[in-house]
Design a protein around this motif. Structure first.
Motif, mmCIF file in Angstrom:
data_model
loop_
_atom_site.group_PDB
_atom_site.id
_atom_site.type_symbol
_atom_site.label_atom_id
_atom_site.label_comp_id
_atom_site.label_asym_id
_atom_site.label_seq_id
_atom_site.Cartn_x
_atom_site.Cartn_y
_atom_site.Cartn_z
ATOM 1 N N TRP A 40 23.664 28.282 0.302
ATOM 2 C CA TRP A 40 22.756 27.583 -0.576
ATOM 3 C C TRP A 40 23.647 26.665 -1.329
ATOM 4 C CZ3 TRP A 40 17.529 26.601 -2.019
ATOM 5 C CH2 TRP A 40 17.518 26.032 -3.280
ATOM 6 N N CYS A 41 23.205 25.194 -1.442
ATOM 7 C CA CYS A 41 23.735 24.239 -2.456
ATOM 8 C C CYS A 41 22.415 23.811 -3.053
ATOM 9 C CB CYS A 41 24.876 23.684 -1.715
ATOM 10 S SG CYS A 41 24.147 21.990 -1.158
ATOM 11 N N ASN A 42 22.766 23.387 -4.511
ATOM 12 C CA ASN A 42 21.758 22.618 -5.065
ATOM 13 C C ASN A 42 22.514 21.434 -5.654
ATOM 14 O OD1 ASN A 42 21.568 25.131 -6.553
ATOM 15 N ND2 ASN A 42 20.972 23.398 -8.166
ATOM 16 N N ASP A 43 22.501 21.283 -7.125
ATOM 17 C CA ASP A 43 23.148 20.137 -7.813
ATOM 18 C C ASP A 43 24.173 19.622 -7.317
ATOM 19 O OD1 ASP A 43 20.594 20.812 -8.978
ATOM 20 O OD2 ASP A 43 21.340 21.235 -11.093
ATOM 21 N N PRO A 44 24.559 18.256 -6.998
ATOM 22 C CA PRO A 44 25.926 17.838 -7.236
ATOM 23 C C PRO A 44 26.449 18.198 -8.624
ATOM 24 C CG PRO A 44 24.358 15.950 -7.471
ATOM 25 C CD PRO A 44 23.626 17.396 -7.049
ATOM 26 N N ASN A 45 27.867 18.642 -8.692
ATOM 27 C CA ASN A 45 28.437 18.751 -9.869
ATOM 28 C C ASN A 45 29.924 18.113 -9.758
ATOM 29 O OD1 ASN A 45 27.309 22.249 -10.043
ATOM 30 N ND2 ASN A 45 26.596 20.588 -10.636
ATOM 31 N N GLY A 46 30.460 17.678 -10.813
ATOM 32 C CA GLY A 46 31.982 17.194 -10.843
ATOM 33 C C GLY A 46 32.254 15.891 -9.814
ATOM 34 N N PHE A 47 31.298 15.335 -9.690
ATOM 35 C CA PHE A 47 31.457 14.037 -8.842
ATOM 36 C C PHE A 47 32.261 12.918 -9.396
ATOM 37 C CE2 PHE A 47 29.080 10.123 -6.972
ATOM 38 C CZ PHE A 47 30.051 10.153 -5.729
ATOM 39 N N SER A 48 33.417 12.839 -8.866
ATOM 40 C CA SER A 48 34.555 12.160 -9.797
ATOM 41 C C SER A 48 35.662 11.663 -8.567
ATOM 42 C CB SER A 48 35.156 12.975 -10.890
ATOM 43 O OG SER A 48 35.547 14.290 -10.153
ATOM 44 N N GLN A 49 36.405 10.698 -8.980
ATOM 45 C CA GLN A 49 37.523 10.239 -8.287
ATOM 46 C C GLN A 49 38.805 10.750 -9.237
ATOM 47 O OE1 GLN A 49 37.936 5.899 -7.840
ATOM 48 N NE2 GLN A 49 39.007 6.350 -5.944
ATOM 49 N N PHE A 50 39.266 11.573 -8.497
ATOM 50 C CA PHE A 50 40.740 12.246 -9.270
ATOM 51 C C PHE A 50 41.619 11.660 -8.301
ATOM 52 C CE2 PHE A 50 43.739 15.934 -9.286
ATOM 53 C CZ PHE A 50 44.034 15.834 -10.560
ATOM 54 N N LYS A 51 42.654 10.845 -8.940
ATOM 55 C CA LYS A 51 43.629 10.324 -8.392
ATOM 56 C C LYS A 51 42.863 9.352 -7.318
ATOM 57 C CE LYS A 51 46.930 13.802 -9.583
ATOM 58 N NZ LYS A 51 48.028 14.713 -8.992
ATOM 59 N N ASN A 52 43.210 9.485 -6.009
ATOM 60 C CA ASN A 52 42.902 8.478 -4.928
ATOM 61 C C ASN A 52 41.762 9.061 -4.054
ATOM 62 O OD1 ASN A 52 44.114 6.178 -5.676
ATOM 63 N ND2 ASN A 52 46.012 7.171 -5.079
ATOM 64 N N ALA A 280 10.881 4.726 -19.665
ATOM 65 C CA ALA A 280 11.531 5.555 -18.681
ATOM 66 C C ALA A 280 11.147 5.280 -17.485
ATOM 67 C CB ALA A 280 11.481 7.178 -18.722
ATOM 68 N N ALA A 281 11.961 5.169 -16.235
ATOM 69 C CA ALA A 281 11.556 4.760 -15.153
ATOM 70 C C ALA A 281 12.004 5.675 -13.978
ATOM 71 C CB ALA A 281 11.873 3.291 -14.710
ATOM 72 N N GLN A 282 11.207 5.932 -12.986
ATOM 73 C CA GLN A 282 11.643 6.700 -11.792
ATOM 74 C C GLN A 282 13.023 6.106 -11.041
ATOM 75 O OE1 GLN A 282 11.633 9.855 -10.486
ATOM 76 N NE2 GLN A 282 9.344 9.991 -10.385
ATOM 77 N N ILE A 283 13.696 6.865 -10.498
ATOM 78 C CA ILE A 283 14.887 6.595 -9.930
ATOM 79 C C ILE A 283 14.557 6.607 -8.302
ATOM 80 C CG2 ILE A 283 17.335 7.207 -9.007
ATOM 81 C CD1 ILE A 283 17.710 8.384 -11.867
ATOM 82 N N ASP A 284 14.015 7.751 -7.993
ATOM 83 C CA ASP A 284 13.671 7.686 -6.477
ATOM 84 C C ASP A 284 12.149 8.336 -6.417
ATOM 85 O OD1 ASP A 284 13.380 8.890 -3.545
ATOM 86 O OD2 ASP A 284 15.488 8.287 -3.660
ATOM 87 N N TYR A 285 11.400 7.721 -5.629
ATOM 88 C CA TYR A 285 9.838 7.956 -5.538
ATOM 89 C C TYR A 285 9.506 9.138 -4.660
ATOM 90 C CZ TYR A 285 9.401 4.055 -8.802
ATOM 91 O OH TYR A 285 9.442 3.173 -9.693
ATOM 92 N N GLY A 286 10.587 9.603 -3.653
ATOM 93 C CA GLY A 286 10.129 10.629 -2.635
ATOM 94 C C GLY A 286 10.070 11.783 -3.143
ATOM 95 N N ILE A 287 10.001 12.555 -2.035
ATOM 96 C CA ILE A 287 9.786 13.944 -2.198
ATOM 97 C C ILE A 287 11.142 14.712 -2.838
ATOM 98 C CG2 ILE A 287 9.015 16.356 -1.296
ATOM 99 C CD1 ILE A 287 7.263 14.758 0.731
ATOM 100 N N ASP A 288 12.217 14.398 -1.970
ATOM 101 C CA ASP A 288 13.369 15.125 -2.017
ATOM 102 C C ASP A 288 14.552 14.444 -2.677
ATOM 103 O OD1 ASP A 288 12.739 17.708 -0.527
ATOM 104 O OD2 ASP A 288 12.060 15.993 0.897
ATOM 105 N N PHE A 289 14.519 14.328 -4.243
ATOM 106 C CA PHE A 289 15.543 13.688 -4.742
ATOM 107 C C PHE A 289 15.642 14.284 -6.387
ATOM 108 C CE2 PHE A 289 17.377 10.836 -7.561
ATOM 109 C CZ PHE A 289 18.480 10.170 -7.259
ATOM 110 N N TYR A 290 16.638 15.124 -6.538
ATOM 111 C CA TYR A 290 16.776 15.644 -7.832
ATOM 112 C C TYR A 290 18.301 15.616 -8.344
ATOM 113 C CZ TYR A 290 15.177 18.718 -11.812
ATOM 114 O OH TYR A 290 15.154 19.373 -12.967
ATOM 115 N N ALA A 291 18.485 15.868 -9.598
ATOM 116 C CA ALA A 291 19.654 16.205 -10.312
ATOM 117 C C ALA A 291 20.802 15.158 -10.080
ATOM 118 C CB ALA A 291 20.130 17.583 -9.852
ATOM 119 N N PRO A 292 20.625 13.825 -9.970
ATOM 120 C CA PRO A 292 21.617 12.950 -9.754
ATOM 121 C C PRO A 292 22.745 12.808 -10.531
ATOM 122 C CG PRO A 292 19.798 11.632 -10.720
ATOM 123 C CD PRO A 292 19.412 13.011 -10.509
ATOM 124 N N GLU A 293 24.076 12.483 -10.086
ATOM 125 C CA GLU A 293 25.288 12.446 -10.765
ATOM 126 C C GLU A 293 25.966 11.131 -10.575
ATOM 127 O OE1 GLU A 293 29.026 15.375 -11.315
ATOM 128 O OE2 GLU A 293 26.900 16.273 -12.158
#
Length: 500
Positions: A40-52, A280-293
């Protein structure tokens, strides 16, 4: 390597081997979106550019396709499309995180990859959430301490201690900042701020903002950023109430709020949105979008990625060994008082087999002579007269009984997605939203992968993301123009090529 991390790594290795040896499982999986290699996976975490290198961590339970004690999975990429699996980064093990390593973020701190995450601990059914940290070299990560670095003792008022999570960490002018969400005693969410001179000892600063609109309760997965000169909060509120005019749906949403961040007084002053008088405004209006980073790359682009699912829309087939995938990484911009988001430009190198034409009013275009011959990795771009009446339908499927329908209704001004006839029509199977188009010639970009459809209207002014599952990895595609005017279309396949 501690015992729990070692066991998780052993399980990940087993899952990867099964996938590598199974053409059937490989055919289920998306081609240019990240999906967990098993479990199983859910939320994206630690989304980052480390070095290159771009790093993506994610909430991970390798032992089943259902949510369980949270670990951190880890992949890396040079182009954000080809993802290389790395060792499991974090596992529950210490006094501070024995019940789970929940969501968080990461930064490149002068050559050290610094992670902030929520540790869940407690006894019996009583859980407490606090903030923990780890450091790494891009492959191996070690926790700074067995105990949390920020606890309830650091917050000078009472709140629900089971809900204090999802740290967003950043550095500004030599000072470290961390924003976290809490549930206040009135059950409403709030965003609080800490600061530090050394990333180890943290001082509470105050409440940046709180839920005061009556539409939501607890907040999750905060992001704090400056986009094209505009301060912005990104939040994922829970228990929202539907408001069609504002673009909100029942349950979990992901919103953005613009305004001004006052570091000195620790306040975020919201702006009122000109199109609806709301803040406030919606980011994505579809069914499947949550926890953006989001993360900011060295080339100046701000990139966002989200979990392509939501808690109320679990539809993974029971016989799958993997559950959970991410949206295409999206380039963000802010202009004309609107958030714009488009698939990363790196995707252009994957496109091939281009085809374009004009579809007259009342005509139908078939991608294949019969259903069941086309791979589902493609892009379809449409240019439609937004003033025309009628509708345009986009039907994807592999049998007469298994399909999904995207409808662009010009007469009633809405876009909708219906997966009732897909393999797993349980949970939420239909959603519609007001079309967000201000142009006479409306551009619709449809990005389809094996089990998802992401739609971008008017160069990314509106996004509409939905997932689905079919029995057959191949599909037929029908485009029906029921509008009162002709439309232009552009089609291309998207194929993975390791040499690109």
């Amino acid at each position: 390597m501690n015992e729990n991390l070692s066991l998780a790594q052993k399980k990940q290795d087993e899952l990867l081997k099964v996938i590598e040896e199974s053409p059937e499982i490989q055919a289920q999986r998306p081609v240019f979106h990240f999906a967990t290699f098993g479990g199983w996976c859910n939320d994206p975490n630690g989304f980052s550019q480390f070095k290159n290198t771009v790093h993506l961590f994610f909430q991970y339970h390798p032992y089943s396709t259902k949510w369980g004690p949270m670990h951190w999975g880890h992949v890396t990429s040079k182009d954000m499309l080809n993802w290389k699996l790395q060792p499991v980064a974090l596992a529950p093990e210490t006094e501070g995180d024995c019940k789970g390593c929940f969501s968080g973020t990461a930064i490149d701190d002068e050559g050290i990859h610094l992670i902030a995450y929520t540790g869940v601990s407690g006894k019996g059914n009583v859980e407490v959430q606090n903030q923990c940290m780890a450091i790494g070299d891009g492959v191996i990560y070690n926790k700074i301490s067995d105990k949390p670095l920020i606890t309830a003792k650091d917050i000078p008022f009472e709140y629900n201690k089971e809900h204090f999570r999802d740290p967003k960490i950043w550095k500004k002018d030599g000072t470290y900042y961390m924003a976290c969400v809490i549930k206040q005693n009135d059950d409403n969410g709030a965003l609080i701020l800490f600061q530090s001179s050394n990333s180890r000892k943290w001082t509470y600063r105050g409440i940046l903002d709180s839920s005061k609109d009556g539409l939501s309760k607890m907040w999750e997965c905060p992001d704090v950023l400056n986009l094209d000169g505009k301060d912005m909060l990104i939040l994922s509120p829970q228990e929202m109430k539907e408001n069609y005019d504002l673009g909100f749906h029942n349950g979990n949403n992901s919103l953005y709020i613009t305004g001004s961040l006052d570091y000195k007084n620790c306040k975020f002053a919201r702006e009122t949105r000109p199109e609806n008088g709301y803040t406030a405004a919606q980011i994505d209006y579809g069914i499947d979008f949550y926890a953006p980073e989001t993360t900011k790359l060295k080339d100046g682009r701000t990139i966002m990625i989200g979990w392509m699912q939501s808690w109320e829309s679990y539809i993974t087939p029971e016989d799958y060994m993997w559950s959970g995938m991410m949206t295409i990484p999206r380039e963000l911009s802010y202009k004309n008082n609107q958030l714009y988001q488009l698939p990363i430009r790196e995707l252009e190198k994957w496109k091939c087999n281009h085809e374009n034409g004009i579809l007259s009013s009342g005509d139908m275009a078939l991608s294949t002579k019969k259903m069941g011959e086309m791979q589902r990795q493609f892009e379809y771009d449409l240019s439609i007269n937004s003033k025309a009446g009628g509708k345009v339908k986009f039907i994807l499927g592999n049998t007469e009984n298994e399909y999904v329908v995207l409808e662009i209704n010009l007469s009633e001004n809405f876009i909708s997605f219906d997966r009732t006839a897909s393999r797993t029509p349980r949970a939420v199977s239909f959603r519609k939203a007001k079309l967000k188009s201000e142009n006479d010639l409306m551009k619709v970009r449809i990005l389809c992968d094996t089990c998802s459809m992401e739609v971008f209207v008017d160069d990314g002014r509106m996004a509409f993301t939905n997932a689905f599952f079919f029995t057959n990895p191949k599909s037929g595609l029908i485009l029906i123009n029921e509008s009162s005017d002709s439309l232009e279309y552009f089609f291309c396949n998207i194929k993975k090529n390791k040499e690109r």
